[in-house]
Design a protein around this motif. Structure first.
Motif, PDB file in Angstrom:
ATOM      1  N   ARG A  75       2.354 -11.313   1.818  1.00 20.19           N
ATOM      2  CA  ARG A  75       1.528 -10.672   0.801  1.00 20.19           C
ATOM      3  C   ARG A  75       0.473 -11.633   0.235  1.00 20.19           C
ATOM      4  O   ARG A  75      -0.687 -11.270   0.055  1.00 20.19           O
ATOM      5  N   ALA A 106      -4.145  -6.898  -0.434  1.00 21.83           N
ATOM      6  CA  ALA A 106      -3.075  -6.893  -1.441  1.00 21.83           C
ATOM      7  C   ALA A 106      -3.457  -7.808  -2.612  1.00 21.83           C
ATOM      8  O   ALA A 106      -3.189  -7.485  -3.779  1.00 21.83           O
ATOM      9  N   ASP A 129       6.394  -2.768   1.449  1.00 22.25           N
ATOM     10  CA  ASP A 129       4.933  -2.739   1.465  1.00 22.25           C
ATOM     11  C   ASP A 129       4.373  -3.415   2.721  1.00 22.25           C
ATOM     12  O   ASP A 129       3.482  -2.879   3.387  1.00 22.25           O
TER      13      ASP A 129
END
Ligand SMILES: Cc1cc2nc3c(=O)[nH]c(=O)nc-3n(C[C@H](O)[C@H](O)[C@H](O)COP(=O)(O)O)c2cc1C
Length: 369
Positions: free
Chosen positions: A187, A193, A305
């Motif tokens: 991430r 993101a 995610d």
């Protein structure tokens, strides 16, 4: 209990409202306090006299979750759960929750009937409903075992194919802490993101007072961490520092509290739109129940995610092999065929959390989307 920009009707004005208006007010409040990724509240609610509509609001910003992203659908599921529970508590018959009616890709519709035979106005104490006490606690938790009966209680909850499972054994907790670290390390190298996180951060009291986004006062920030967070908000700067491995440090910090336990809840379900909505409903049901039992909860969305991003092609090419390895490792730790929707850190709180705020009722109960 509730703070921030919540609109409170003066008591006398509330008495003058029709029973239907009072019930709708309760339903809208329940909807408004639902959880959303980065507290972005990507919705508006519209009551037209017969139907309560949940409309998706696309802020058009780069990196923001879209209508069909599981993050949005989980949040929508949470709204459905809150509205359903409040409808039960107020004698309003919610006879249909139509998700995305044909030809309409942005609306989730609840049809409500105010039961004429019911006693009428909602109970005066509707604001004490447990759904308003559900919240995120990002602080460290006490080193205290969770009650044994919680395993069975959570396993008994279901919504469609969605299920939740409490893990308290050290090897499982460590395994998932490792997956959170890997997801987090991906991430912090993902430009989209990072941009979305930056857009949601509220660094000052004035910014937090807007009522949406992530108020840094709700974070667990060791000394110096707030300045570091500010410094790395710019993606070019983060990308530069990543060359000397900053993402590894951030990922270790993020996984550290997970590693310390004492427990994790995994929310899984079927793949696809309905699967994500069901998981969102179950997520909020379990979360509300845990908070009601005096337990603290923090969601970690980073693993699902990154796996969803792998599927929608928003993992950068150079990180794809790592994301694939994360997907395989997470799949190996789940029942066959289950889609992971959320990891929750659960424990007894050491300190109460600073509560997140919300957009006001007049801001979200828009006449037009
Ligand atoms: C889909 C989804 C993803 C989330 N991901 C995270 C996360 O990764 N880390 C975190 O601390 N909170 C996460 N949250 C919690 C939200 O930030 C939180 O619900 C929101 O800020 C509102 O605060 P409240 O839960 O205290 O009402 C997530 C919530 C949802 C619905």
């Amino acid at each position: 209990m509730l703070e921030g920009g919540r609109r409170r009707l003066p008591w006398r004005l509330f008495l003058q409202m029709s029973v239907t208006d009072q019930v709708i007010e309760c339903l809208l409040e329940a909807a408004r306090w639902a959880a959303s990724a980065d507290n972005m509240q990507p919705w508006r609610f519209r009551w037209d006299g017969a139907t309560l509509r949940l409309l998706f609001i696309d802020d058009g910003k780069e990196g923001a979750f879209g209508i069909d992203s599981p993050a949005t659908l989980l949040a929508f599921g949470g709204v459905i759960e809150n509205v359903t529970r409040m409808a039960e508590a107020t004698g309003c018959q919610l006879y249909e929750a139509v998700i995305f009616p044909a030809g309409d890709d942005k609306n989730c519709v609840f049809r409500c009937r105010i039961d004429a035979a019911a006693p009428g106005a909602p109970r005066a104490d509707w604001r004490t409903h447990p759904l308003f006490s559900r919240h995120t606690n990002r602080l460290p938790y006490a080193d205290r075992a969770l009650p044994d009966e919680l395993v069975g209680e959570l396993a008994a909850l279901a919504q469609g194919e969605a299920r939740c499972r409490l893990l308290v054994d050290a090897p499982s907790v460590q395994r998932w802490a490792g997956l959170v670290r890997e997801g987090s390390s991906l991430r912090f190298r993902n430009r989209l993101a990072h941009i979305a996180l930056d857009a949601s951060l509220r660094m000052t009291e004035a910014e937090a007072a807007r009522g949406d986004g992530l108020d840094v006062a709700t974070f667990f920030l060791p000394p110096g961490a707030k300045s570091m967070l500010s410094y790395t908000r710019s993606w070019p700067r983060m990308a530069m520092l990543n060359r000397i491995g900053l993402y590894k440090l951030f990922a270790s910090i993020e996984a550290d509290l997970v590693r310390k336990g004492p427990g994790l809840v995994l929310v899984t379900g079927a793949a696809g739109r309905q699967g994500a909505l069901d998981a969102g409903q179950l997520l909020v049901r379990a979360w509300t129940r845990l908070n009601q039992a005096g337990l603290a909860v923090q969601p970690y969305y980073v693993v699902p995610d990154q796996i969803f991003r792998l599927k929608d092609g928003t993992v950068p090419e150079e990180a794809r092999a790592e994301a694939l390895a994360l997907e395989r490792a997470s799949q190996a730790a789940l029942p066959a065929g289950a889609t992971l929707y959320m990891v929750l850190r659960v424990g007894y709180p050491k300190k109460p959390a600073v509560r997140s705020r919300r957009l006001t009722l007049s801001e979200v109960a828009a006449a037009d989307a």
